[in-house]
Design a protein around this motif. Structure first.
Motif, mmCIF file in Angstrom:
data_model
loop_
_atom_site.group_PDB
_atom_site.id
_atom_site.type_symbol
_atom_site.label_atom_id
_atom_site.label_comp_id
_atom_site.label_asym_id
_atom_site.label_seq_id
_atom_site.Cartn_x
_atom_site.Cartn_y
_atom_site.Cartn_z
ATOM 1 N N GLU A 114 0.854 -1.176 0.000
ATOM 2 C CA GLU A 114 0.000 0.000 0.000
ATOM 3 C C GLU A 114 0.898 1.235 0.000
ATOM 4 N N ALA A 115 0.726 2.111 -0.975
ATOM 5 C CA ALA A 115 1.514 3.341 -1.020
ATOM 6 C C ALA A 115 0.922 4.366 -0.064
ATOM 7 N N MET A 116 1.784 4.934 0.746
ATOM 8 C CA MET A 116 1.411 6.016 1.647
ATOM 9 C C MET A 116 2.316 7.201 1.323
ATOM 10 N N THR A 117 1.845 8.405 1.545
ATOM 11 C CA THR A 117 2.693 9.580 1.334
ATOM 12 C C THR A 117 2.710 10.427 2.604
ATOM 13 N N GLY A 118 3.811 11.133 2.773
ATOM 14 C CA GLY A 118 3.959 12.005 3.925
ATOM 15 C C GLY A 118 4.749 13.234 3.547
ATOM 16 N N ALA A 119 4.411 14.365 4.135
ATOM 17 C CA ALA A 119 5.094 15.626 3.851
ATOM 18 C C ALA A 119 5.930 16.041 5.049
ATOM 19 N N GLY A 120 6.683 17.125 4.870
ATOM 20 C CA GLY A 120 7.502 17.677 5.939
ATOM 21 C C GLY A 120 8.969 17.579 5.618
ATOM 22 N N HIS A 121 9.493 16.367 5.593
ATOM 23 C CA HIS A 121 10.896 16.177 5.221
ATOM 24 C C HIS A 121 11.084 16.449 3.739
ATOM 25 N N SER A 122 10.116 16.040 2.954
ATOM 26 C CA SER A 122 10.034 16.376 1.535
ATOM 27 C C SER A 122 8.548 16.491 1.213
ATOM 28 N N PRO A 123 8.185 17.021 0.041
ATOM 29 C CA PRO A 123 6.783 17.381 -0.174
ATOM 30 C C PRO A 123 5.799 16.208 -0.261
ATOM 31 N N GLU A 124 6.201 15.094 -0.883
ATOM 32 C CA GLU A 124 5.267 13.991 -1.117
ATOM 33 C C GLU A 124 6.035 12.663 -1.085
ATOM 34 N N GLN A 125 6.691 12.422 0.038
ATOM 35 C CA GLN A 125 7.513 11.220 0.164
ATOM 36 C C GLN A 125 6.642 9.969 0.133
ATOM 37 N N VAL A 126 7.114 8.958 -0.588
ATOM 38 C CA VAL A 126 6.378 7.706 -0.724
ATOM 39 C C VAL A 126 6.899 6.674 0.272
ATOM 40 N N MET A 127 5.980 6.028 0.964
ATOM 41 C CA MET A 127 6.284 4.895 1.830
ATOM 42 C C MET A 127 5.485 3.691 1.331
#
Length: 348
Positions: free
Chosen positions: A188-201
């Motif tokens: 499942e792809a998750m994204t998160g911002a802060g460290h970079s704009p749209e980081q993929v996990m």
């Protein structure tokens, strides 16, 4: 999930990282390798996932001679006979995408990453001279950095952004909630911002494992910086919300495979530590600003406990100090005032 499976402290299933040129199997068919970096943070983790007859690669290392040489060792020894099938880049920072273009061209591979991260990588590569132009120069000067320091920072401090091979001209877009099939696994792809704009996990429920990039690390706090192109941005607010979302979404005993440091169990524990860490920095800034208004340059030693002269480190420290300042302003606890030293934060 039973609270019995929720660790109270961080657990490290692997006592030591793989040596350069070696791989460690962290789950059946998921492998961990490490590449050196020429910075204070001296390494980056990369991962391989069995993908049919080959291996999908997650992140690549920075583009320099040492990394290319390390890749030759990996290809000749532990990966001998295993072709690469594709590359997934968690985010645009050079230690994660630096060799993606080189590997894609060499092995005719597809690069997958989020839209924003790809465009960020492309922009830096196509217009590197923009880093020294206005309004970036005045961005640092206006917040209290001296002229000489600014010129050094814009030169040596940002040099690492150029340590990237030309990215492929096309890519496969990854978005939050995508299902990414790699071999027999579905992530499942998750994204998160802060460290970079749209980081993929990438989270595999079946394996109870998440490839987290730099969004959450065991021993260090990922840099969360305001960028010159978005001077009033709120990356720290975005980052804290991302940590809260990870805590609520993922099992407490998920194995985290991060971009740096060791893999660990205890995501919720670590997320709470990181949230408390940034809250403490905000409090330290506010206490300093109650004495007198402080420029961002003056706040760097307040939150890092020392003066930072190294240009590479100062880029991150300055951006992170401003990230805390912008969050504090949004929360209404302080305001920006003009002083002879530059823009300064004043406690309300």
């Amino acid at each position: 999930m039973s609270t019995l499976t929720m660790p109270k402290t961080l657990e490290f299933p692997f006592a030591a990282p793989p040596k350069i040129g070696e791989v460690v199997e962290v789950r059946p068919g998921i492998f961990w390798a490490r590449l050196a970096l020429p910075f204070r943070l001296d390494h980056v983790n990369i991962y391989f996932v069995e993908d049919g007859a080959g291996l999908a690669l997650i992140d690549t290392g920075i583009d320099n001679k040492a990394s290319r040489a390390a890749w030759e060792i990996l290809l000749a020894l532990p990966l001998a006979g295993r072709k690469l099938t594709r590359i997934i880049a968690t985010h645009f920072h050079p230690d994660h995408i630096g060799l993606a273009g080189w590997l894609c061209e060499r092995f005719d591979l597809e690069l997958a990453m989020s839209h924003t991260e790809y465009l960020m990588a492309l922009n830096i590569r196509l217009d590197p001279s923009a880093l020294k132009s206005e309004p970036y120069r005045s961005f640092y000067r206006s917040h209290g950095l001296g002229e000489d320091e600014t010129e050094i920072l814009l030169g040596n401090g940002l040099q690492y952004l150029r340590m990237v091979a030309p990215p492929p001209r096309t890519f496969l877009r990854l978005s939050a909630e995508d299902r990414v099939k790699i071999g027999e696994r579905t992530f499942e792809a998750m994204t998160g911002a802060g460290h970079s704009p749209e980081q993929v996990m990438l989270y595999s429920p079946a394996d109870n494992v998440i490839l987290s990039g730099d969004q959450i690390l065991a021993k260090i706090s990922p840099n969360v910086s305001v960028e010159a192109m978005d001077p009033d941005g709120d990356p720290l607010g975005l980052y804290l919300r991302s940590l809260d979302r990870l805590k609520r979404t993922l099992p407490g005993d998920v194995l985290v495979l991060p971009g740096h440091n060791l893999p660990f169990v205890g995501l919720g524990v670590r997320a709470d530590e990181l949230i408390a860490h940034h809250e403490a920095r905000c409090m330290a800034i506010l206490e300093a600003c109650k004495v007198k208004p402080q420029t961002v340059a003056e706040l760097v030693p307040v939150i890092f406990g020392r003066r930072i002269d190294d240009p590479h480190q100062l880029v991150f420290a300055f951006g992170e100090a401003l990230a805390h300042v912008n969050l504090i302003i949004r929360d209404g606890a302080a305001r920006i005032v003009q002083t002879p030293r530059g823009l300064a934060l004043e406690a309300v």
